[in-house]
Design an enzyme around this catalytic site. Structure first.
Site, PDB file in Angstrom:
ATOM      1  N   HIS A 121      10.572  22.326   9.071  1.00 31.38           N
ATOM      2  CA  HIS A 121      10.986  22.707  10.430  1.00 31.38           C
ATOM      3  C   HIS A 121       9.868  23.379  11.221  1.00 31.38           C
ATOM      4  O   HIS A 121      10.069  23.724  12.375  1.00 31.38           O
ATOM      5  CB  HIS A 121      12.193  23.661  10.378  1.00 31.38           C
ATOM      6  CG  HIS A 121      13.489  22.977  10.102  1.00 31.38           C
ATOM      7  ND1 HIS A 121      14.162  22.254  11.061  1.00 31.38           N
ATOM      8  CD2 HIS A 121      14.227  22.875   8.978  1.00 31.38           C
ATOM      9  CE1 HIS A 121      15.269  21.755  10.538  1.00 31.38           C
ATOM     10  NE2 HIS A 121      15.327  22.115   9.266  1.00 31.38           N
ATOM     11  N   LYS A 159      11.227  14.743  10.831  1.00 32.56           N
ATOM     12  CA  LYS A 159      11.675  15.701  11.851  1.00 32.56           C
ATOM     13  C   LYS A 159      10.744  15.600  13.070  1.00 32.56           C
ATOM     14  O   LYS A 159      10.763  14.585  13.750  1.00 32.56           O
ATOM     15  CB  LYS A 159      11.767  17.098  11.254  1.00 32.56           C
ATOM     16  CG  LYS A 159      12.960  17.183  10.290  1.00 32.56           C
ATOM     17  CD  LYS A 159      13.210  18.552   9.676  1.00 32.56           C
ATOM     18  CE  LYS A 159      14.506  18.521   8.886  1.00 32.56           C
ATOM     19  NZ  LYS A 159      14.369  18.932   7.498  1.00 32.56           N
ATOM     20  N   SER A 217      16.100  27.309   8.604  1.00 29.57           N
ATOM     21  CA  SER A 217      16.695  26.426   9.609  1.00 29.57           C
ATOM     22  C   SER A 217      17.976  26.964  10.241  1.00 29.57           C
ATOM     23  O   SER A 217      18.407  26.457  11.252  1.00 29.57           O
ATOM     24  CB  SER A 217      16.955  25.055   8.993  1.00 29.57           C
ATOM     25  OG  SER A 217      17.931  25.174   7.988  1.00 29.57           O
TER      26      SER A 217
HETATM   27  C1  LIG Z   1      14.831  18.527   6.155  1.00 33.24           C
HETATM   28  C2  LIG Z   1      14.247  19.335   5.088  1.00 33.24           C
HETATM   29  C3  LIG Z   1      13.876  18.767   3.870  1.00 33.24           C
HETATM   30  C4  LIG Z   1      14.142  17.330   3.543  1.00 33.24           C
HETATM   31  O1  LIG Z   1      13.298  16.477   4.254  1.00 33.24           O
HETATM   32  P1  LIG Z   1      13.537  14.893   4.174  1.00 33.24           P
HETATM   33  O2  LIG Z   1      12.211  14.293   4.452  1.00 33.24           O
HETATM   34  O3  LIG Z   1      14.586  14.574   5.201  1.00 33.24           O
HETATM   35  O4  LIG Z   1      14.025  14.603   2.797  1.00 33.24           O
HETATM   36  C5  LIG Z   1      13.252  19.573   2.942  1.00 33.24           C
HETATM   37  N1  LIG Z   1      13.015  20.884   3.184  1.00 33.24           N
HETATM   38  C6  LIG Z   1      13.391  21.470   4.345  1.00 33.24           C
HETATM   39  C7  LIG Z   1      13.105  22.922   4.567  1.00 33.24           C
HETATM   40  C8  LIG Z   1      14.022  20.719   5.330  1.00 33.24           C
HETATM   41  O5  LIG Z   1      14.393  21.312   6.459  1.00 33.24           O
END
Ligand SMILES: *Cc1c(COP(=O)(O)O)cnc(C)c1O
Length: 408
Positions: free
Chosen positions: A211, A242, A183
């Site tokens: 992502h 997301k 990210s």
């Molecule tokens: C955002 C993210 C998470 C966490 O996801 P949530 O559903 O918000 O808990 C886990 N792994 C990665 C790679 C992320 O970018």
């Protein structure tokens, strides 16, 4: 007792502030979207949300959620295995498996929980986890909860991964774990090479598609689509928070025996509440929309390509991206904060990242492009970057890049 704790915390917090690492939260008063209102009354263009497909405020998803409130009520007041499973949860799990070309899916409250609960039920002290050094915090925490022997390889370094795989040959089972998209840089895991190494050294693969799902690959099916290994990875984790609508919810999808075992033994699943029916219903609607058209992916890919190219032409030093994340490199921490603050004055909401979120001396502004951005939004953002970039002297001289840096 609390007097001493209070004094301790006050001092620690002051230390965080002094180091310039204190996180202040900006308050938004409108729905999430390309254009947002903040509580100062200002209207800004948002370039720092994970709202890759612009679905956070999608009328069809809102409708589906509202309808489910009427048909299925507000909450479940139960975990799945007691009385927290509805038809909507089963349907959503099936849609997720269909989307990724996997066998079965298990839902969690968040991907943080999916990652926290995936390792310990599957692997023990006779096994090995081989993990990318830049994996998400939730993977790191999940690995800590598991007794397997840990191996770490440098980010996307395939020679190092091979070394670690060799070192892990004595263990019973091996699992390679990687983020799909990292990210901070926007690079995609080298899944084709990881897959080949997994074959050669007899290992399974887990990829976290948070992502990348909805974003990467011609139809947004994620890194397994991009690298042509759809259905071949044992475990995929992801989020509904997301690209997939942005509300809440996580999942693990993959081989059916693995998912069955997680339903029996995964602690964040067994001991935490079911996702609300309205979120499950909106999720179902969202996957239906994904199977009807690639419009949003096409728009996102076009927007990202346009943005990176124009930024490079303007003279910015951008990391080559394979996702919707464009890292504008500034290197200096203070500069990244100054630049983000000035961009906000210009109506562009972005965040500067610096150590310890990224390595020392590699501070940057991370821009997140969305299918919700219009060409006008992108142009306004690029113009603001260029204006502030000139003022702060960060543009490459001569500008029309052509430096072969790979920005476009
Ligand atoms: C955002 C993210 C998470 C966490 O996801 P949530 O559903 O918000 O808990 C886990 N792994 C990665 C790679 C992320 O970018």
């Amino acid at each position: 007792m609390y007097d001493r704790v209070q004094a301790h915390l006050t001092q620690e917090l002051a230390g965080i502030k002094e180091a310039g690492l204190y996180k202040n939260e900006r308050v938004i008063t409108s729905p999430q979207g390309a254009e947002i209102k903040v509580n100062t009354g200002a209207e800004v263009l948002n370039f720092c949300a994970n709202n890759y497909l612009g679905l956070s405020n999608n009328p069809k998803l809102i409708d589906a959620a509202k309808q489910a409130l009427d048909t299925h009520g507000y909450g479940l007041s139960s975990v799945r295995f007691i009385c927290g499973t509805m038809d909507l949860h089963k349907e959503l799990e099936a849609k997720i498996a269909e989307f990724f070309g996997t066998e079965d899916t298990i839902l969690y409250a968040a991907c943080f929980d999916a990652n926290g609960g995936v390792f310990e039920p599957l692997l023990g002290e006779e096994d090995a986890i081989i993990s990318d050094s830049l994996n998400h915090a939730s993977i790191i925490d999940g690995v800590r909860l598991c007794k397997a022997v840990r191996y770490r390889y440098n980010n996307s370094d395939m020679a190092d991964l091979e070394e670690q795989l060799k070192a892990a040959q004595a263990q019973r089972f091996r699992l390679i774990v990687t983020d799909g998209v990292f990210s901070m840089d926007g690079n995609v895991a080298k899944m084709d090479q990881i897959y080949a190494l997994a074959q050669k050294y007899d290992a399974m693969i887990m990829v976290d598609e948070c992502h990348s799902a909805g974003v990467v690959g011609a139809t947004g099916r994620g890194v397994t689509e991009l690298h042509n290994i759809r259905g071949k990875v044992e475990i995929i984790t992801g989020t509904l928070g997301k690209a997939f609508g942005g509300a809440i919810g996580g999942f693990t999808t993959g081989k059916k025996e693995i998912i069955s075992m997680l339903r029996q033994r995964s602690r964040p699943y067994l001991f935490s509440n079911s996702i609300p029916p309205m979120v499950a219903a909106a999720g179902i609607k969202m996957f239906d929309m994904m199977s009807e058209t690639n419009e949003l992916q096409d728009k996102l890919h076009e927007n990202t390509a346009y943005f990176s190219q124009k930024m490079a032409e303007a003279g910015f030093d951008c990391k080559p991206t394979q996702s919707a994340i464009v890292a504008v490199m500034l290197y200096d921490a203070k500069l990244s904060q100054e630049m983000a603050a000035r961009l906000l004055d210009e109506g562009i909401y972005v965040i500067g990242f610096y150590y310890p979120v990224v390595a020392k001396g590699l501070a940057r502004i991370r821009v997140q492009v969305s299918a919700a951005h219009t060409r006008e939004h992108l142009d306004k953002c690029i113009a603001a970057f260029t204006k502030v970039g000139k003022e702060l002297g960060v543009l490459k001289s001569g500008s029309d890049c052509g430096c072969g840096c790979g920005c476009n």
